[in-house]
Enzyme design. Structure first.
Site, PDB file in Angstrom:
ATOM      1  N   ALA A 112       6.605  -3.992  11.958  1.00 23.65           N
ATOM      2  CA  ALA A 112       6.596  -2.563  11.670  1.00 23.65           C
ATOM      3  C   ALA A 112       5.192  -2.053  11.383  1.00 23.65           C
ATOM      4  O   ALA A 112       4.832  -0.932  11.755  1.00 23.65           O
ATOM      5  CB  ALA A 112       7.523  -2.266  10.486  1.00 23.65           C
ATOM      6  N   ASP A 113       4.371  -2.876  10.724  1.00 22.42           N
ATOM      7  CA  ASP A 113       3.007  -2.454  10.431  1.00 22.42           C
ATOM      8  C   ASP A 113       2.204  -2.266  11.708  1.00 22.42           C
ATOM      9  O   ASP A 113       1.361  -1.352  11.805  1.00 22.42           O
ATOM     10  CB  ASP A 113       2.310  -3.446   9.504  1.00 22.42           C
TER      11      ASP A 113
ATOM     12  N   VAL B 211       0.864  -1.175   0.000  1.00 23.30           N
ATOM     13  CA  VAL B 211       0.000   0.000   0.000  1.00 23.30           C
ATOM     14  C   VAL B 211       0.904   1.230   0.000  1.00 23.30           C
ATOM     15  O   VAL B 211       1.834   1.330   0.804  1.00 23.30           O
ATOM     16  CB  VAL B 211      -0.939   0.013   1.216  1.00 23.30           C
TER      17      VAL B 211
END
Length: 254
Positions: free
Chosen positions: A108-109, A13
């Protein structure tokens, strides 16, 4: 212009932001077989369609759960923009504290989700991310990621069932009108879609018991959030841009 990329197992994304506002967003399929040059051409094509050139990019931040692809994407921008992207990791100043047993193992997300959710509510909250995995993470005031649950994602679950059962086929990702399905497709929708939402609702209920405040706010994000989120009243906000918002907020702190 800020470019933020969230590299997931299924999709990448991408968002381009100016003055705190997302001007453009893209979603492309994750493919770790592509080279940096191939991704460079792909990004050029996407940017060119909306009149953006590589030279307009001033800041770049990347969140990735696909380590083998992180370096490839990083190389694209080093070569074409001569900018070292910020790779989100636990040693980056995010503005939140990670209070888990192994902070360095938190994806990390999930860090970006926690930052975006806490900025949204400014208090105790839960963020549900519908991705390849469905994650339900708890953030405590004053900005402390305390842990959560990681579950098989809805599409992964359906694909696994269809792949193992010869007489079952793919289904629309929406619940049936009645929980008692009167044909195979509706019964699968009941079990898969409604069952997935029931699992999330149950996890939220149990997490609520561990917060000192009553009924922390809940936000849903991820690729399937807009598709399945409206079928439960547990979500105060449905925001598919939450992860990118978290990345933007983190970049602003550097």
């Amino acid at each position: 212009m800020l470019l933020a990329l969230d590299i997931g197992n299924s999709n990448i994304v991408i968002g381009a932001s100016e003055n705190g506002e997302w001007k453009y967003q893209w979603r492309i399929q994750t493919d770790d077989s592509k080279t940096a040059d191939e991704y460079g051409v792909l990004f050029h094509s996407l940017f060119n369609e909306v009149g953006i050139g590589y030279k307009q990019l001033q800041r770049i931040i990347i969140s990735s759960v696909v380590p083998q692809l992180t370096q490839t994407i990083e190389e694209v921008f080093k070569k074409r923009v001569h900018i070292d992207p910020l790779i989100l990791a636990n040693d980056v100043n995010t503005g939140i504290t990670v209070s888990t047993e192994s902070p360095h193992s938190v994806g990390a997300d999930l860090l970006a989700d926690a930052v975006g959710a806490y900025e949204l509510f400014k208090g105790d909250c839960i963020v549900v991310d519908f991705g390849t995995a469905t994650t339900v993470m708890a953030v405590r005031d004053p900005g402390e990621l305390i842990g959560g649950s990681i579950c098989a994602g809805l599409k992964v679950t359906i694909d696994a069932l269809v792949g193992k059962a010869a007489q079952l086929s793919q289904i629309p990702l929406e619940p049936p009108q009645n929980v008692i399905g009167n044909n195979t497709i509706k019964a699968m929708q009941s079990g898969m879609v409604l069952g997935h939402l029931c699992m999330i609702e149950g996890l939220i209920d149990r997490m609520n018991q561990q917060f000192e405040s009553e009924n922390p706010k809940v936000v849903a994000t991820g690729g399937l959030s807009e598709k399945v989120g409206p079928y439960t009243d547990y979500f105060d906000v449905i925001d598919p841009m939450l992860t990118l918002d978290g990345l933007r907020l983190i970049m602003d702190r550097q």
